[in-house]
Design a protein around this motif. Structure first.
Motif: not given
Length: 111
Positions: A5-9, A15-16, A78-79
């Protein structure tokens, strides 16, 4: 928050900005901050206003590193951020911030 969840956020945030930061686009006027912090609950009250360093808001010293990134952090990066913010044997306080800005700053070529 889970690592996924953290790395996706954080990844989606980067990316945006990657996709919406070209000079002259309407989105280039947006400015956003993504902040992730690590604090120990017992440490905050005894070091108010809370970063674990001696001094007050004016005299407190911080260690900061920054960079202008043209791309989001990689999955591995990110990880690594998540690992350091969730490591129970790490320092009592720390943080990570992404400042999203674009537009004209992206027209400058690399050194």
């Amino acid at each position: 928050m889970t690592r996924r969840a953290f790395t996706t956020l954080l990844g989606d945030f980067g990316i945006w900005h990657e996709r919406n930061s070209a000079a002259g686009t309407p989105q280039a006027n947006l400015y956003a901050i993504m902040q992730a912090r690590r604090t120990m609950r017992w440490l905050h009250p005894i070091t108010w206003p809370g970063a674990g360093e001696a001094g007050d808001l004016i005299t407190r010293r911080y260690k900061i590193k920054d960079a202008y990134l043209r791309r989001s952090l990689s999955d591995s990066q990110l990880a690594t951020v998540h690992r350091h913010l969730t490591n129970p044997t790490g320092p009592p306080a720390g943080g990570f911030q992404l400042f999203g800005c674009g537009g004209q700053v992206n027209t400058v070529g690399p050194p």
